[in-house]
Design a protein around this motif. Sequence first.
Motif, mmCIF file in Angstrom:
data_model
loop_
_atom_site.group_PDB
_atom_site.id
_atom_site.type_symbol
_atom_site.label_atom_id
_atom_site.label_comp_id
_atom_site.label_asym_id
_atom_site.label_seq_id
_atom_site.Cartn_x
_atom_site.Cartn_y
_atom_site.Cartn_z
ATOM 1 N N THR A 106 -6.529 7.252 -0.724
ATOM 2 C CA THR A 106 -7.155 7.122 0.562
ATOM 3 C C THR A 106 -6.985 5.432 0.987
ATOM 4 O OG1 THR A 106 -8.726 8.635 0.585
ATOM 5 C CG2 THR A 106 -9.100 7.105 2.221
ATOM 6 N N LEU A 107 -6.563 5.285 2.235
ATOM 7 C CA LEU A 107 -6.274 3.852 2.663
ATOM 8 C C LEU A 107 -7.197 3.286 3.851
ATOM 9 C CD1 LEU A 107 -4.053 1.571 3.211
ATOM 10 C CD2 LEU A 107 -3.161 2.883 4.933
ATOM 11 N N PHE A 108 -7.732 2.488 3.412
ATOM 12 C CA PHE A 108 -8.806 1.617 4.153
ATOM 13 C C PHE A 108 -8.202 0.324 5.131
ATOM 14 C CE2 PHE A 108 -11.488 3.944 1.396
ATOM 15 C CZ PHE A 108 -12.418 4.494 2.316
ATOM 16 N N LYS A 109 -8.515 0.023 6.078
ATOM 17 C CA LYS A 109 -8.229 -1.193 6.773
ATOM 18 C C LYS A 109 -9.230 -2.202 6.593
ATOM 19 C CE LYS A 109 -3.930 -0.259 8.000
ATOM 20 N NZ LYS A 109 -2.684 -1.195 7.581
ATOM 21 N N GLY A 110 -8.828 -3.468 5.921
ATOM 22 C CA GLY A 110 -10.089 -4.401 5.921
ATOM 23 C C GLY A 110 -9.450 -5.847 6.530
ATOM 24 N N LYS A 111 -10.469 -6.937 6.333
ATOM 25 C CA LYS A 111 -9.961 -8.290 6.768
ATOM 26 C C LYS A 111 -10.596 -9.165 5.927
ATOM 27 C CE LYS A 111 -10.135 -10.984 11.107
ATOM 28 N NZ LYS A 111 -10.513 -11.152 12.556
ATOM 29 N N GLY A 112 -9.807 -10.112 5.418
ATOM 30 C CA GLY A 112 -10.477 -11.215 4.729
ATOM 31 C C GLY A 112 -11.227 -12.062 5.520
ATOM 32 N N MET A 113 -12.575 -12.284 5.080
ATOM 33 C CA MET A 113 -13.525 -13.156 5.752
ATOM 34 C C MET A 113 -12.961 -14.734 5.768
ATOM 35 S SD MET A 113 -15.479 -11.495 7.430
ATOM 36 C CE MET A 113 -16.703 -12.873 7.953
ATOM 37 N N TYR A 114 -12.245 -15.031 4.821
ATOM 38 C CA TYR A 114 -11.924 -16.437 4.612
ATOM 39 C C TYR A 114 -10.648 -16.639 5.251
ATOM 40 C CZ TYR A 114 -10.267 -21.040 2.297
ATOM 41 O OH TYR A 114 -9.954 -22.159 2.354
ATOM 42 N N THR A 115 -9.355 -15.919 5.076
ATOM 43 C CA THR A 115 -8.276 -16.088 5.457
ATOM 44 C C THR A 115 -7.993 -15.487 7.055
ATOM 45 O OG1 THR A 115 -7.528 -14.027 4.626
ATOM 46 C CG2 THR A 115 -7.175 -16.000 3.283
ATOM 47 N N LYS A 116 -9.157 -14.201 7.287
ATOM 48 C CA LYS A 116 -8.715 -13.697 8.533
ATOM 49 C C LYS A 116 -7.666 -12.847 8.708
ATOM 50 C CE LYS A 116 -12.717 -15.893 9.877
ATOM 51 N NZ LYS A 116 -13.915 -15.292 9.650
ATOM 52 N N PRO A 123 0.576 -1.183 0.079
ATOM 53 C CA PRO A 123 -0.137 -0.111 -0.015
ATOM 54 C C PRO A 123 1.012 1.221 0.108
ATOM 55 C CG PRO A 123 0.286 -0.958 2.081
ATOM 56 C CD PRO A 123 0.869 -1.973 1.201
ATOM 57 N N GLU A 124 2.050 1.448 0.848
ATOM 58 C CA GLU A 124 2.850 2.536 0.747
ATOM 59 C C GLU A 124 3.226 2.723 -0.533
ATOM 60 O OE1 GLU A 124 4.003 5.953 2.399
ATOM 61 O OE2 GLU A 124 2.668 4.597 3.419
ATOM 62 N N GLU A 125 3.915 1.894 -1.086
ATOM 63 C CA GLU A 125 4.599 1.903 -2.268
ATOM 64 C C GLU A 125 3.774 2.492 -3.320
ATOM 65 O OE1 GLU A 125 7.470 -0.570 -5.524
ATOM 66 O OE2 GLU A 125 6.994 -1.382 -3.663
ATOM 67 N N LEU A 126 2.639 1.676 -3.388
ATOM 68 C CA LEU A 126 1.415 1.813 -4.487
ATOM 69 C C LEU A 126 1.072 3.369 -4.417
ATOM 70 C CD1 LEU A 126 0.099 0.992 -7.080
ATOM 71 C CD2 LEU A 126 -1.316 -0.544 -5.524
ATOM 72 N N GLY A 127 0.704 3.678 -3.121
ATOM 73 C CA GLY A 127 0.023 4.959 -2.739
ATOM 74 C C GLY A 127 0.978 5.979 -3.110
ATOM 75 N N GLN A 128 2.336 6.005 -2.966
ATOM 76 C CA GLN A 128 3.129 7.096 -3.348
ATOM 77 C C GLN A 128 3.522 7.208 -4.845
ATOM 78 O OE1 GLN A 128 4.597 9.062 -1.091
ATOM 79 N NE2 GLN A 128 3.641 8.347 0.364
ATOM 80 N N ALA A 129 3.290 6.034 -5.509
ATOM 81 C CA ALA A 129 3.325 6.083 -7.071
ATOM 82 C C ALA A 129 2.376 6.687 -7.617
ATOM 83 C CB ALA A 129 3.518 4.416 -7.392
ATOM 84 N N ILE A 130 1.144 6.350 -6.843
ATOM 85 C CA ILE A 130 -0.145 6.897 -7.602
ATOM 86 C C ILE A 130 -0.200 8.321 -7.290
ATOM 87 C CG2 ILE A 130 -2.644 7.287 -7.321
ATOM 88 C CD1 ILE A 130 -2.661 4.357 -6.644
ATOM 89 N N MET A 131 0.263 8.879 -6.183
ATOM 90 C CA MET A 131 0.368 10.511 -5.930
ATOM 91 C C MET A 131 1.518 11.048 -6.671
ATOM 92 S SD MET A 131 -0.550 10.724 -1.829
ATOM 93 C CE MET A 131 0.706 9.490 -1.347
ATOM 94 N N ARG A 132 2.577 10.560 -6.977
ATOM 95 C CA ARG A 132 3.718 10.980 -7.603
ATOM 96 C C ARG A 132 3.497 11.041 -9.260
ATOM 97 N NH1 ARG A 132 7.051 7.551 -6.087
ATOM 98 N NH2 ARG A 132 7.114 6.273 -8.243
ATOM 99 N N ASP A 133 2.955 9.780 -9.648
ATOM 100 C CA ASP A 133 3.026 9.821 -11.048
ATOM 101 C C ASP A 133 1.602 10.223 -11.787
ATOM 102 O OD1 ASP A 133 5.533 8.798 -10.901
ATOM 103 O OD2 ASP A 133 4.966 6.524 -11.091
ATOM 104 N N ILE A 134 0.483 9.852 -11.098
ATOM 105 C CA ILE A 134 -0.668 10.371 -11.481
ATOM 106 C C ILE A 134 -1.295 11.659 -11.074
ATOM 107 C CG2 ILE A 134 -3.133 9.410 -12.222
ATOM 108 C CD1 ILE A 134 -2.139 6.726 -12.134
ATOM 109 N N GLN A 135 -0.449 11.838 -9.943
ATOM 110 C CA GLN A 135 -0.898 13.088 -9.275
ATOM 111 C C GLN A 135 -2.425 13.127 -8.687
ATOM 112 O OE1 GLN A 135 0.160 16.539 -11.620
ATOM 113 N NE2 GLN A 135 2.272 16.523 -10.933
#
Length: 285
Positions: free
Chosen positions: A226-236, A210-222
């Motif tokens: 927004t970061l959300f926290k979730g939980k996989g129901m199958y893997t927990k 998330p950190e690397e991808l988020g920074q790249a989106i803000m830098r390259d696409i401007q």
Amino acid sequence: MENNKKWYKEIISYAGIVLGVMISAVAFNFFLEPNNIAPGGVTGLAIVIRTVTGIPIYLTNLIINIPLFIIGVVVLGKAFGAKTLFATFGLSFFLKIVPYRVATEDLLLASVFGGILLGFGLGLVFKSGGTTGGTDLAGAILNKCFPRVSISSYMMAIDGIVVAIAGLASRKLEISLYSVIALYLVIKVINTMLEGVGYVKAFLIITEKPEELGQAIMRDIQRGVTLFKGKGMYTKEEKDILLCVVNRSQFTKLKELVNAIDAKAFLMVTDMYEVIGEGFQEIKK
């Protein structure tokens, strides 16, 4: 100053209703009525009645809509207001004065162009804060009396009945089929005008980076992310979810960027019909 601005907006809205009902009248008098195509609603029913009895559709439109409006005021209160009454009379007025011309005798062309024009005209009326009475008013009245069924279901049922009657009145099944095409286009064009064309896309990205991808989106696409926290129901397992909204020209670039940084990312894309905020549409004060 505020009062002047309010009056200015009211003038613009009434001008929009006038333009909308005029375009709707052109759709009826040039394409739909000459070919007996009835795309639902009270005016569609008026076309059926004109086919059987010869009564002009502008007159039938008034005869049905005025009592319907009065019932609406009694049952619903003044929810529909002066603009609905104005639009109802305006439509009948333009149905009367717009010249009756057969633009085409091809039923497919008549249903397509009639449906698009009618949808555009009604869309202008709706965006201006009015309605032409008819199906939506009847649906609201029925829903108030029998609330177990939604307004949209009543509207669909009424439009379906009108379309079916159109085929019976003309003794041609194909008239009903072309009326369905026109009705579909009317609804699609109205929805497009009210909701937008969907040029903006929203990305939901479940990623391990998330950190690397988020920074790249803000830098390259401007674009903001927004970061959300979730939980996989199958893997927990805890999951990081990025939300990013981009315009159509940035759509492919963002997909390529996600693939380059995290090829295993889970990507969901959806149309956004309206986005208000920095970088998109400004909030109207």
